[in-house]
Design a protein around this motif. Structure first.
Motif, PDB file in Angstrom:
ATOM      1  N   PRO A  49       0.814  -1.229   0.000  1.00 40.12           N
ATOM      2  CA  PRO A  49       0.000   0.000   0.000  1.00 40.12           C
ATOM      3  C   PRO A  49       0.847   1.278   0.000  1.00 40.12           C
ATOM      4  O   PRO A  49       0.423   2.298  -0.543  1.00 40.12           O
ATOM      5  CB  PRO A  49      -0.820  -0.104   1.298  1.00 40.12           C
ATOM      6  CG  PRO A  49      -0.144  -1.125   2.125  1.00 40.12           C
ATOM      7  CD  PRO A  49       0.554  -2.057   1.189  1.00 40.12           C
ATOM      8  N   HIS A 101       1.717   1.858  -3.594  1.00 39.58           N
ATOM      9  CA  HIS A 101       0.524   2.298  -4.320  1.00 39.58           C
ATOM     10  C   HIS A 101       0.210   3.760  -4.044  1.00 39.58           C
ATOM     11  O   HIS A 101      -0.259   4.480  -4.909  1.00 39.58           O
ATOM     12  CB  HIS A 101      -0.687   1.443  -3.936  1.00 39.58           C
ATOM     13  CG  HIS A 101      -0.739   0.148  -4.677  1.00 39.58           C
ATOM     14  ND1 HIS A 101      -0.982   0.087  -6.036  1.00 39.58           N
ATOM     15  CD2 HIS A 101      -0.562  -1.128  -4.278  1.00 39.58           C
ATOM     16  CE1 HIS A 101      -0.950  -1.170  -6.428  1.00 39.58           C
ATOM     17  NE2 HIS A 101      -0.694  -1.939  -5.377  1.00 39.58           N
ATOM     18  N   ALA A 102       0.459   4.169  -2.817  1.00 32.51           N
ATOM     19  CA  ALA A 102       0.148   5.551  -2.440  1.00 32.51           C
ATOM     20  C   ALA A 102       1.252   6.518  -2.872  1.00 32.51           C
ATOM     21  O   ALA A 102       1.171   7.716  -2.613  1.00 32.51           O
ATOM     22  CB  ALA A 102      -0.054   5.631  -0.925  1.00 32.51           C
ATOM     23  N   ASP A 113      -0.145  10.878   5.722  1.00 31.35           N
ATOM     24  CA  ASP A 113       0.010  10.181   4.438  1.00 31.35           C
ATOM     25  C   ASP A 113       0.241   8.688   4.677  1.00 31.35           C
ATOM     26  O   ASP A 113      -0.349   7.842   4.002  1.00 31.35           O
ATOM     27  CB  ASP A 113       1.214  10.738   3.657  1.00 31.35           C
ATOM     28  CG  ASP A 113       1.003  12.178   3.216  1.00 31.35           C
ATOM     29  OD1 ASP A 113      -0.154  12.551   2.949  1.00 31.35           O
ATOM     30  OD2 ASP A 113       1.994  12.932   3.148  1.00 31.35           O
ATOM     31  N   ALA A 173      -2.456   5.596   3.960  1.00 26.99           N
ATOM     32  CA  ALA A 173      -2.104   4.522   3.028  1.00 26.99           C
ATOM     33  C   ALA A 173      -2.167   3.157   3.706  1.00 26.99           C
ATOM     34  O   ALA A 173      -2.754   2.215   3.174  1.00 26.99           O
ATOM     35  CB  ALA A 173      -0.703   4.757   2.470  1.00 26.99           C
TER      36      ALA A 173
END
Lengths: 137, 135
Positions: free
Chosen positions: B46, B49-50, B74, B78
């Protein structure tokens, strides 16, 4: 991170009792119906809130629960702290690494302080009186 | 109320990466944080991906921060999928429910503060503490 079901139900129970309990004890079956919550679950939460000193139970017919203190004296922060086990993010782990320590001291701890400040002085009475909404948002 | 293990470990991983001057292998991150390699691989999905970490393959491969100014928020957004401490999002009673306001206050406080703290700030503290990092 999520507030637990216990936290959500517990708070709704307290708010309901604060709003309806002026004329006497409130049966959990009534709260369950009004709030559309499981009575069984409310029993568990009510027990916890009673042990924590926020509610007192009245036995017998016409029995139920009452606020133990005036709603002006019940601090929301204390209620959440009880219902959630602990409301703080900071927890000291044995043998914590340098990285864990830095995050604990410089993120979790000031975050906890920020939450405590946000809730400072906020009581159950503020929540039941809609006036509170206007100055929070 | 606690962050999930995923959230806490992801913060640790990124703080460590922020102290590294070159790509950092999973093994090296694992040694520094004590998080198992297998779990770190999962955490990275993740985060990649973020757009918070990037990876190179090969001998000099490994992970690094994808950009500057990454905040704790952030990372948690995520890794926790939906960083939503207040449970009210899909409740039909929103607007009528008085406890909703309490959860909003909680949520805003936590989200706002976690947007103020950057991973680099925490990494600087780690380097200052003299206990290292990947420098």
């Amino acid at each position: 991170m999520k507030i637990s079901t216990r936290g959500r139900y517990g708070l709704r129970l307290l708010v309901d009792i604060a709003e309806h309990g002026e004329s006497g004890p409130i049966a959990l079956s009534v709260v369950a119906k009004r709030q559309n919550l499981s009575e069984k679950y409310l029993q568990q939460v009510a027990l916890l809130l009673t042990r924590g000193g926020f509610l007192s139970s009245v036995k017998g017919s016409g029995g139920g629960y009452l606020l133990k203190q005036q709603s002006e004296e019940i601090k929301i922060y204390d209620v959440l702290d009880l219902l959630e086990g602990s409301i703080t993010f900071e927890e000291e782990v044995e043998g914590e690494s340098a990285i864990e320590q830095v995050i604990r001291l410089h993120f979790y701890r000031p975050l906890d302080e920020q939450v405590a400040r946000a809730f400072e002085g906020l009581t159950l009475a503020d929540v039941t009186q809609a006036a509170w909404f206007t100055y929070v948002i | 109320m606690k962050l999930s293990t995923k959230g806490r470990y992801s913060l640790q991983t990124l703080v460590f990466l922020a102290t590294c001057t070159e790509n950092c292998s999973i093994r090296k991150i694992s040694e520094a944080t004590g998080i198992s390699s297998g779990y770190l691989e999962q955490l990275m999905i993740p985060l990649r991906h973020a757009g918070l970490v990037e990876a190179d393959r090969g001998v000099l491969g490994g992970y690094r921060l994808a950009r500057e100014g990454i905040t704790c928020h952030d990372v948690l957004a995520a890794s926790e999928g939906d960083f939503n401490p207040a449970p009210c999002k899909e409740c039909a009673k929103t607007g009528k429910c008085k406890t909703h306001q309490i959860w909003s206050l909680m949520q805003n406080t936590v989200v706002d503060f976690s947007k103020e703290v950057t991973i680099e700030e925490l990494a600087d503290k780690l380097v200052d503490s003299g206990t290292g990092g990947g420098v």
